[in-house]
Design a protein around this motif. Structure first.
Motif, short mmCIF file in Angstrom:
data_model
loop_
_atom_site.label_atom_id
_atom_site.label_comp_id
_atom_site.label_asym_id
_atom_site.label_seq_id
_atom_site.Cartn_x
_atom_site.Cartn_y
_atom_site.Cartn_z
N ARG A 123 0.83 -1.21 0.00
CA ARG A 123 0.00 0.00 0.00
C ARG A 123 0.86 1.25 0.00
NH1 ARG A 123 -4.63 1.69 4.46
NH2 ARG A 123 -5.96 2.89 3.04
N ALA A 124 1.97 1.22 0.73
CA ALA A 124 2.91 2.35 0.72
C ALA A 124 3.50 2.53 -0.67
CB ALA A 124 4.01 2.12 1.75
N ALA A 125 3.85 1.40 -1.32
CA ALA A 125 4.40 1.48 -2.67
C ALA A 125 3.37 2.05 -3.65
CB ALA A 125 4.85 0.09 -3.12
N GLN A 126 2.12 1.61 -3.52
CA GLN A 126 1.07 2.13 -4.39
C GLN A 126 0.87 3.62 -4.18
OE1 GLN A 126 -0.49 0.88 -6.86
NE2 GLN A 126 -2.13 2.36 -7.19
N ALA A 127 0.93 4.06 -2.92
CA ALA A 127 0.79 5.49 -2.62
C ALA A 127 1.90 6.29 -3.29
CB ALA A 127 0.79 5.72 -1.11
N CYS A 128 3.10 5.75 -3.31
CA CYS A 128 4.22 6.44 -3.96
C CYS A 128 4.02 6.51 -5.48
CB CYS A 128 5.54 5.73 -3.64
SG CYS A 128 6.09 5.90 -1.93
N ILE A 129 3.52 5.44 -6.07
CA ILE A 129 3.28 5.42 -7.52
C ILE A 129 2.27 6.49 -7.92
CG2 ILE A 129 2.11 4.09 -9.33
CD1 ILE A 129 4.90 3.21 -9.12
N VAL A 130 1.12 6.51 -7.25
CA VAL A 130 0.08 7.46 -7.64
C VAL A 130 0.48 8.89 -7.31
CG1 VAL A 130 -1.75 5.74 -7.46
CG2 VAL A 130 -1.21 7.14 -5.47
N THR A 131 1.29 9.08 -6.27
CA THR A 131 1.78 10.41 -5.92
C THR A 131 2.63 10.99 -7.04
OG1 THR A 131 1.75 9.96 -3.53
CG2 THR A 131 3.22 11.71 -4.30
N ASN A 132 3.57 10.22 -7.51
CA ASN A 132 4.45 10.68 -8.59
C ASN A 132 3.68 10.90 -9.89
OD1 ASN A 132 7.39 11.05 -9.45
ND2 ASN A 132 6.69 9.55 -10.95
N LEU A 133 2.73 10.03 -10.17
CA LEU A 133 1.96 10.12 -11.41
C LEU A 133 1.06 11.35 -11.41
CD1 LEU A 133 1.33 8.80 -14.10
CD2 LEU A 133 -0.34 7.33 -12.93
N ALA A 134 0.37 11.60 -10.31
CA ALA A 134 -0.51 12.76 -10.23
C ALA A 134 0.28 14.06 -10.33
CB ALA A 134 -1.30 12.73 -8.92
N ALA A 135 1.45 14.12 -9.70
CA ALA A 135 2.30 15.31 -9.78
C ALA A 135 2.75 15.55 -11.22
CB ALA A 135 3.50 15.17 -8.87
N SER A 136 3.14 14.51 -11.91
CA SER A 136 3.62 14.64 -13.28
C SER A 136 2.52 15.15 -14.20
CB SER A 136 4.14 13.28 -13.78
OG SER A 136 5.18 12.80 -12.95
N VAL A 137 1.36 14.52 -14.13
CA VAL A 137 0.24 14.93 -14.99
C VAL A 137 -0.24 16.33 -14.63
CG1 VAL A 137 -2.12 14.38 -15.70
CG2 VAL A 137 -0.45 12.54 -15.39
N GLY A 138 -0.28 16.64 -13.34
CA GLY A 138 -0.70 17.98 -12.92
C GLY A 138 0.22 19.05 -13.44
N GLY A 139 1.54 18.81 -13.36
CA GLY A 139 2.50 19.79 -13.87
C GLY A 139 2.37 20.01 -15.36
N LEU A 140 2.25 18.94 -16.12
CA LEU A 140 2.11 19.07 -17.58
C LEU A 140 0.80 19.76 -17.95
CD1 LEU A 140 3.37 15.51 -18.59
CD2 LEU A 140 4.60 17.68 -18.90
N THR A 141 -0.27 19.44 -17.23
CA THR A 141 -1.57 20.04 -17.54
C THR A 141 -1.56 21.54 -17.31
OG1 THR A 141 -2.71 17.99 -16.93
CG2 THR A 141 -4.02 20.01 -16.96
N TRP A 142 -1.08 21.98 -16.16
CA TRP A 142 -1.04 23.42 -15.84
C TRP A 142 -0.16 24.15 -16.85
CZ3 TRP A 142 -2.45 25.44 -10.57
CH2 TRP A 142 -2.29 26.83 -10.47
N MET A 143 0.98 23.57 -17.16
CA MET A 143 1.90 24.21 -18.09
C MET A 143 1.26 24.38 -19.47
SD MET A 143 5.74 23.00 -19.18
CE MET A 143 5.13 21.48 -19.95
N LEU A 144 0.52 23.38 -19.92
CA LEU A 144 -0.14 23.46 -21.22
C LEU A 144 -1.28 24.48 -21.22
CD1 LEU A 144 -0.17 19.68 -22.18
CD2 LEU A 144 1.15 21.50 -23.27
N TRP A 145 -2.00 24.57 -20.12
CA TRP A 145 -3.04 25.61 -20.02
C TRP A 145 -2.41 27.00 -20.10
CZ3 TRP A 145 -7.74 24.86 -21.21
CH2 TRP A 145 -8.44 23.70 -20.87
N ASP A 146 -1.27 27.19 -19.45
CA ASP A 146 -0.60 28.49 -19.52
C ASP A 146 -0.03 28.75 -20.90
OD1 ASP A 146 -1.20 28.97 -16.91
OD2 ASP A 146 0.85 28.81 -16.14
N TYR A 147 0.41 27.71 -21.58
CA TYR A 147 1.01 27.87 -22.92
C TYR A 147 -0.01 28.42 -23.91
CZ TYR A 147 3.47 26.84 -27.25
OH TYR A 147 4.09 26.96 -28.49
#
Length: 474
Positions: free
Chosen positions: A253-277
């Motif tokens: 469960r700790a490993a799964q939490a780390c996976i989704v944490t990194n994935l959500a951060a990555s997608v969130g960063g790309l999404t915001w950057m594209l909206w600003d672009y």
């Protein structure tokens, strides 16, 4: 003597002599090591917030925000020892707040923790201290550029006691009303993010607008984008302990939490950057960092309950909704200089709602013992109303209590927070600290704009004539 022994595998064994017959509790060193390592990871997030906020401000206020991150850690560390842990996690407390059973950390040592019987209470205590410390630091960004530093010592202690501890109690304490209701908040959507983001809104409204609000004077770019990126690195890095450590054991469960944490951060960063672009046609580092933080905020409550595909949606929705939520301050007329309400309060609400929809009993069971009815994916429809109630309660309570604290301080001599206009002009670093983040602060543009512009023009003309003279001589 501490009533513990070690078995042949090195595990810690504590025997509850008050039970009949006596009951042994076994603590795995790997679980303890993971939670202690996660404690250190969350610790580094606190100065990470300081650097992130500092980079977004003007250079004349840069040092004060980094200082506040360490000051907050120190004040909350004492408060947590004094009565904070007891108010949040005493087993004999009420549905809204604990009592003073563990005042001064009395009795907090080898017994099983209220968070998990797999780790002793002292390990759980120091881990939760980091959550208690980072939350008021997130809110303190609302004071940026227009508040005295001294009274903030009192504010942090009072806010932690009256706002954070009760919300943490009702969310994570087994007696808390949200916990009993069946709310799912793995790592702090309401206690950490909604409470701090809403507090920042209350602070912004109380302090009023900064000098020059609505003019080009405040249309400045972040003074140090490197600090913004550095702060994001610390935060992203530490969030593995923030979410992964909330499993309170070294397991799948700790490993799964780390996976989704990194994935959500990555997608969130790309999404915001594209909206600003789409607006400026620039690939903004600040936009990417803001989106990554928004994604991390949103995944926090659901990180131990949702699968990896859902994390993509968490990141996308947070990067989109939080990006557009930054415009709320212009419609409502408040000066949230660091968009804390948009990133943390709105991001926390988004996370709570999506957790209610995508939480799965199968994912929660990755640790081998957690059993939940799940969310909408498991046809547990009532989960969403529960999370809406929790989000509304956290938002309303934090806003009202923060406002009350601020106005009480307003009428106590020496505790008024708002600085006068002349202090705003020279900056908090100079007025309250007498120290700077840099050798050169650049106050000339605000103190003597006409003379400064004239000096620059004279210097330029002098250089131009010198170049012409050299060219003719050649």
């Amino acid at each position: 003597m501490v009533n513990i022994t070690y078995d042949s595998s090195g595990s810690i064994v504590w025997v509850d002599g008050s039970a009949d017959p006596a009951v042994p509790w076994v603590y795995n060193p790997g679980d303890i090591a993971w939670v202690l390592a996660s404690t250190a990871l969350v610790w580094i997030m606190i100065p990470g917030v300081g650097f992130f906020y500092s980079g977004l401000l003007r250079r004349k206020n840069a040092l004060s925000m980094i200082y506040l991150s360490m000051m907050t850690l120190a004040v909350v560390s004492f408060q947590w020892f004094f009565w904070g842990f007891s108010l949040a996690f005493s087993e004999t407390g009420s549905r809204f707040i604990g009592n003073l059973k563990y005042f001064g950390l009395k009795g907090v040592l080898e017994e099983p923790s209220i968070g998990s019987t797999r780790i002793p209470s002292i390990v759980f205590c120091v881990y939760q201290l980091m959550f208690a410390a980072i939350t008021p630091m997130l809110a303190i960004g609302g004071f940026a550029e227009r508040a005295h530093l001294g009274p903030l010592l009192f504010f942090v202690f009072a806010w932690s006691t009256l706002v954070y501890d009760p919300i943490a109690c009702w969310t994570w304490n087994s007696n808390g009303w949200t916990f009993v209701l069946g709310g799912l908040d793995f790592a702090g959507g309401t206690p950490v993010h909604i409470s701090s983001g809403t507090a920042a809104l209350a602070i912004s409204i109380y302090l009023g607008k900064r000098r020059g609000y609505g003019t080009e004077a405040l249309a400045y770019k972040p003074h140090n984008t490197t600090y913004v990126i550095l702060g994001t690195i610390f935060l992203w890095f530490g969030w593995f302990g923030f979410n992964g450590g909330s499993a309170l054991a070294a397991n799948l469960r700790a490993a799964q939490a780390c996976i989704v944490t990194n994935l959500a951060a990555s997608v969130g960063g790309l999404t915001w950057m594209l909206w600003d672009y789409r607006i400026e046609k620039k690939w903004s580092a600040v936009g990417f960092c803001s989106g990554a933080i928004a994604g991390l905020v949103a995944i926090t409550p659901g990180s131990g309950f949702v699968g990896s595909p859902a994390a993509v949606l968490f990141g996308f929705m947070a990067g989109t909704i939080c990006n557009f939520a930054t415009q709320l301050k212009f419609f409502a007329g408040y000066d949230d200089s660091l968009d804390i309400f948009a990133s943390h309060a709105v991001g926390g609400i988004v996370g709570n709602i999506l957790t209610a929809i995508f939480a799965q009993a199968s994912v929660a069971g990755f640790d081998g013992f957690t059993s939940i009815p799940g969310g909408w994916l498991d046809r547990h429809w009532i989960q969403l109303p529960k999370h809406l109630a929790d989000s509304a309660a956290g938002l309303g309570y934090s806003f009202v209590m923060t406002t009350i604290i601020l106005w009480i301080m307003h009428y106590i001599p020496g505790l008024r927070l708002r600085v006068p206009e002349e202090v705003e002009i020279i900056g908090i670093d100079e007025s309250d600290m007498g120290e700077y983040a840099y050798d050169y602060v650049g106050l000339e543009t605000e103190l003597k704009p006409t003379a400064y512009a004239g000096a620059r023009s004279t210097a330029y003309d002098g250089r131009e004539s010198d170049l012409k003279e050299r060219s003719s001589n050649a």
